[in-house]
Design a protein around this motif. Structure first.
Motif: not given
Length: 294
Positions: A44-52, A58-68, A160-163, A170-175
């Motif tokens: 639906e015109g939106t890109y979403t992903r998890t991210l480290r 320091q490690e910061h993990c979460g998610w983002l979405s980009v809508a145009f 790594q699993p992520i909630t 529910d996953r991060l890209f491997p380190t």
């Protein structure tokens, strides 16, 4: 023990502008074909992903979405609260990943005669240079769909699993460390050949040790030379990484078969010769050539 990262707190939102024209459908289409289940999706015109993100050790993990929003020429970026501490860095990476700072008029002035319908095409980047490089290695000499399958297996096995509050994310890209620790048998069971295993491990070691930085602003020639010195990484892979991770607008993977087909030539030398007049925007010419095949 596996660490589960919880990112269910309240979110932040920022608006990022661009200079029209921008073919958002082409950008999302490119990303949709390559989206890895469990960590990416396009709908639906939106890109979403998890991210480290690593910052100041320091490690910061979460998610983002980009809508145009094409009417306002804005990207609406929603960011999990867990990434609030790296918001300035994240904004820069999103701008790079979606090529929001391109000057389409300057680019089209050079490329219009050869590619008259590509004024709005942008070069898809990445928010993580190491991830992009791994995906480039996985994609060597196979189809986009096959590379996506290998990427999905790699993420499922070593990510790594992520909630998150997002279904199926529910996953991060491997380190780099996770890929270094992976055994040949483990990688082989995913369908990753020994040659690619060697390339992935050498790439991960170079990044982890700090001798290889895969981000905009680095010395492109020196970085490409370091990449080509690694086992299993040739000029095509180095140029592809330069195009998307280093954000070099003149990157040109001349050995790319699809690119040669689009240009009507049959060799890297002929492709390079055909592209001489497109400098310093040969990277954008590559996207226009690929798009012309569709």
């Amino acid at each position: 023990m596996t660490t589960i990262i919880d990112t269910t707190e309240s979110d932040a939102c920022v608006l990022l502008g661009w200079r029209a024209p921008y073919d958002t459908a082409a950008m999302l289409g490119f990303l949709r074909l390559r989206a890895i289940p469990g960590m990416e999706r396009v709908e639906e015109g939106t890109y979403t992903r998890t991210l480290r993100l690593m910052q100041d050790g320091q490690e910061h993990c979460g998610w983002l979405s980009v809508a145009f929003d094409e009417m306002r020429a804005q990207a609406r970026v929603t960011i999990s609260n867990s990434l609030a501490g790296v918001l300035p860095t994240l904004i820069n990476r999103v701008r790079d990943a979606f090529d929001l700072d391109a000057d389409p008029l300057a680019i089209d002035a050079v490329l219009h005669s050869a590619f008259p319908s590509g004024a709005g095409l942008r070069v898809p980047g990445t928010v993580d240079g190491f991830e992009l490089a791994v995906r480039a290695v996985l994609g060597q000499q196979i189809t986009v769909a096959a590379a996506r399958t290998l990427g999905a297996r790699l993420v499922a096995a070593f990510g790594q699993p992520i909630t998150t509050p997002l279904a199926g994310m529910d996953r991060l890209f491997p380190t780099p460390a996770a890929l270094i620790a992976a055994s040949g048998d483990e990688l082989g069971r995913l369908g990753i050949t020994r040659q690619r295993q060697a390339a992935l491990k050498a790439l991960a070691e170079a990044v982890l040790e700090g001798g290889l930085v895969l981000s905009p602003g680095v010395d492109v020639a020196a970085t490409c030379a370091r990449l080509r010195a690694l086992p299993g990484i040739g000029d095509w892979t180095a140029q592809y990484i330069a195009l998307r991770a280093l954000r070099w607008p003149d990157a040109f993977p001349a050995g790319d078969v699809a690119l040669q087909k689009a240009l009507g030539v049959s060799s890297a030398q002929a492709a390079t010769q055909a592209a001489q007049g497109w400098r310093p925007w040969r990277g954008y010419a590559v996207l226009r050539a690929w798009q012309s095949l569709h």
